[in-house]
Design a protein around this motif. Sequence first.
Motif, mmCIF file in Angstrom:
data_model
loop_
_atom_site.group_PDB
_atom_site.id
_atom_site.type_symbol
_atom_site.label_atom_id
_atom_site.label_comp_id
_atom_site.label_asym_id
_atom_site.label_seq_id
_atom_site.Cartn_x
_atom_site.Cartn_y
_atom_site.Cartn_z
ATOM 1 N N GLY A 59 0.810 -1.220 0.000
ATOM 2 C CA GLY A 59 0.000 0.000 0.000
ATOM 3 C C GLY A 59 0.838 1.262 0.000
ATOM 4 O O GLY A 59 0.458 2.265 -0.616
ATOM 5 N N LEU A 60 1.977 1.237 0.679
ATOM 6 C CA LEU A 60 2.862 2.399 0.697
ATOM 7 C C LEU A 60 3.698 2.516 -0.580
ATOM 8 O O LEU A 60 4.150 3.604 -0.935
ATOM 9 N N THR A 61 3.894 1.415 -1.274
ATOM 10 C CA THR A 61 4.655 1.415 -2.521
ATOM 11 C C THR A 61 3.806 1.900 -3.689
ATOM 12 O O THR A 61 4.291 2.608 -4.583
ATOM 13 N N LEU A 62 2.537 1.546 -3.694
ATOM 14 C CA LEU A 62 1.650 1.807 -4.827
ATOM 15 C C LEU A 62 1.521 3.284 -5.230
ATOM 16 O O LEU A 62 1.550 3.586 -6.429
ATOM 17 N N PRO A 63 1.396 4.236 -4.303
ATOM 18 C CA PRO A 63 1.274 5.636 -4.749
ATOM 19 C C PRO A 63 2.457 6.124 -5.586
ATOM 20 O O PRO A 63 2.263 6.833 -6.579
ATOM 21 N N ALA A 64 3.666 5.737 -5.229
ATOM 22 C CA ALA A 64 4.835 6.142 -6.016
ATOM 23 C C ALA A 64 4.793 5.499 -7.397
ATOM 24 O O ALA A 64 5.127 6.138 -8.401
#
Length: 135
Positions: A59-64
């Motif tokens: 989830g923290l990787t997806l926005p980038a």
Amino acid sequence: MFWLSHHHEEEYNRTYLLGGVRVCARCLGTYPVLLAVMVGLFKLRAPLVWRWDVPVVLGLTLPALVDWAVGRFRPASGSNAVRTFTGVLLGAALGRALFIHVQKPLPAVLVWQAALVAVVALPVFLATFRGPRNG
């Protein structure tokens, strides 16, 4: 100083100019946070397994990844503030995954994270490949 900014001149809108040196906006958020998270987790002697590792790291990787993909299709879009913010999130995700990896190589969370990056990045890169640069 390519190691501080992996962007070519036509992508300087994706960098900050700091002390005369171009620095990638996303990397400026990613690497300090990655280091801080890893140091913090080591200092806290954090456990190697948390129930929510995989969903949180993904989830923290997806926005980038999404911001990067949009930028590949629409190079003039986006803002450095958003790139830096998504870099901060990515840094937290990488910090957790690498904290585990250095103690227990190739943990599931890192494999899932790499798979997510590959599933998103490979088709986007192939669809937007611009060929060799002149010069």
